[in-house]
Design an enzyme around this catalytic site. Structure first.
Site, PDB file in Angstrom:
ATOM      1  N   LYS A   1       6.283   3.866   5.609  1.00  0.00           N
ATOM      2  CA  LYS A   1       5.014   4.601   5.540  1.00  0.00           C
ATOM      3  C   LYS A   1       5.021   5.862   6.397  1.00  0.00           C
ATOM      4  CE  LYS A   1       1.052   1.731   4.341  1.00  0.00           C
ATOM      5  NZ  LYS A   1      -0.170   1.217   4.979  1.00  0.00           N
TER       6      LYS A   1
ATOM      7  N   LYS B   1       9.468  -3.204  -4.964  1.00  0.00           N
ATOM      8  CA  LYS B   1       8.255  -4.020  -4.974  1.00  0.00           C
ATOM      9  C   LYS B   1       7.160  -3.346  -5.811  1.00  0.00           C
ATOM     10  CE  LYS B   1       5.424  -3.763  -1.579  1.00  0.00           C
ATOM     11  NZ  LYS B   1       4.583  -3.770  -0.384  1.00  0.00           N
TER      12      LYS B   1
ATOM     13  N   LYS C   1       0.836   0.009  -5.654  1.00  0.00           N
ATOM     14  CA  LYS C   1      -0.211   0.805  -6.310  1.00  0.00           C
ATOM     15  C   LYS C   1       0.153   2.282  -6.346  1.00  0.00           C
ATOM     16  CE  LYS C   1      -2.851  -1.687  -3.051  1.00  0.00           C
ATOM     17  NZ  LYS C   1      -3.880  -2.591  -2.659  1.00  0.00           N
TER      18      LYS C   1
END
Ligand code: TYM
Length: 323
Positions: A111, A190, A193
């Site tokens: 991130k 994975k 969204k």
């Protein structure tokens, strides 16, 4: 009854990975455990969402959880920011966490490329440990991506207990077979969204669900007799949404070499749409009643806060802070 805690970020539309990896078991466990489920709204501040969006998404996430079967009468459903004890305990736990432990976290590495290296992002797992330790949770039902954070929560609990005496319970993750639903367009990653084509959102319409499943990668390696990761992922999703009989029937066809992937995909489309239809209807009707959602949140806060503040008082006493 054993205590169980789990949370979800209000970061936009939830997807079938969130459902199969976590929320489906939240719903199933409600009768057998003392369950605390919450919207981790303070956890998304590290991505700096627009304030109007965050407020809306928090209410939407409450509505979606209820539409999926999380029952506020059968569990404590609350919003993290309404319980200020989370923030206070997180500050105290920072001193029982090292920089090395935090920079090792996979999620921080991934991130921080996208959102910058804020201290909030670095400290994210400490807040997550707080969410769990504050309620003495023994069990935390999550997807596989959260297991590393759970291990850190255990380490923080041990480090604190070693300094201030037995205070925290060490929590254990609870995973299902669907703990890692992969991206439909790239089964090595994975489902997420943020990548288009990767996920089926719980609010997707029929045309989007159909197109996304039809395009799902199924490629097999001609030199391998193992099921390809894409097909394996479709089977995991099938088991999550179909009856056991249907899943077995398709599994048998695969074993006999008779399975057409197009048939598997059509079955998936049918079963996913049959699941999403009523969920979306309930979701819409709940969103049309924001007063009802606010009442659910207020009631959840009233139940969670006394537990959190009693625990924080013990923590402060054990540390030698004045009461
Ligand atoms: P979040 O909001 O990213 O995801 C919510 C839950 O969905 C699971 N999940 C998946 N499961 C299977 N396959 C996938 N592709 C997939 N993607 C997501 C996640 O593992 C999670 O269980 N840090 C947490 C929120 C949190 C929390 C907590 C959880 C904050 N405090 C305390 C448990 C306990 C998160 O970001 O989840």
């Amino acid at each position: 009854m054993k205590r169980l805690v789990s949370g979800i970020q209000p970061s936009g539309t939830l997807h079938i990975g969130n459902y199969l990896g976590a929320i489906k078991q939240w719903v199933e466990l409600q009768n057998d455990y003392d369950c605390y489920y919450f919207i981790a709204d303070e956890h998304v501040i590290d991505t700096k969402p627009r304030p109007v969006d965050l407020r809306e998404r928090t209410l939407e996430t409450v509505a979606m959880l209820v539409a999926l079967g999380v029952d506020p009468k059968n569990c404590v459903l609350f919003v993290q920011s309404q319980i200020p004890e989370h923030g206070e305990l997180a500050w105290l736990l920072l001193s029982f966490t090292t920089l090395g432990q935090l920079t090792r976290m996979t999620q921080f590495k991934e991130k921080s490329d996208r959102h910058g290296q804020s201290v909030g992002l670095l400290g994210y797992p400490v807040l997550m440990a707080t969410d769990i330790l504050l309620y003495d949770a023994e069990i935390v039902p999550v997807g596989e991506d959260q297991v590393q954070h759970l291990e850190l929560a255990r380490e923080i609990a041990r480090s604190f207990n070693a300094h201030a005496g037995q205070t925290f319970t060490e929590p254990k993750p609870l995973l299902t077979k669907a703990a890692r639903i992969m991206a439909l367009n790239d089964p090595k990653r994975k489902m997420s969204k943020s990548v288009p084509g990767s996920a089926i959102g719980l609010l997707d319409d029929e045309a989007t669900v159909t197109a996304t499943i039809r395009k799902a990668v199924t490629d097999s390696d001609p030199n391998s007799n193992k099921m390809s990761p894409g097909v394996e992922n479709l089977f995991t999703i099938l088991e999550g949404f179909s009856t056991p009989e249907t899943a077995t029937q398709f599994g048998d066809k695969y074993k006999d070499g008779q399975l057409k992937y197009s048939e598997l995909k059509e079955q998936l489309i049918e079963d996913i749409l049959a699941f999403l239809g009523p969920v979306q209807k309930t979701y819409k009707s709940l969103l049309a009643r924001p007063d009802q959602l606010e009442r659910i949140i207020k009631e959840g806060t009233a139940k969670a806060r006394p537990i959190a503040s009693a625990k924080l008082a013990i923590v402060k006493k054990n540390l030698g802070l004045l009461s």
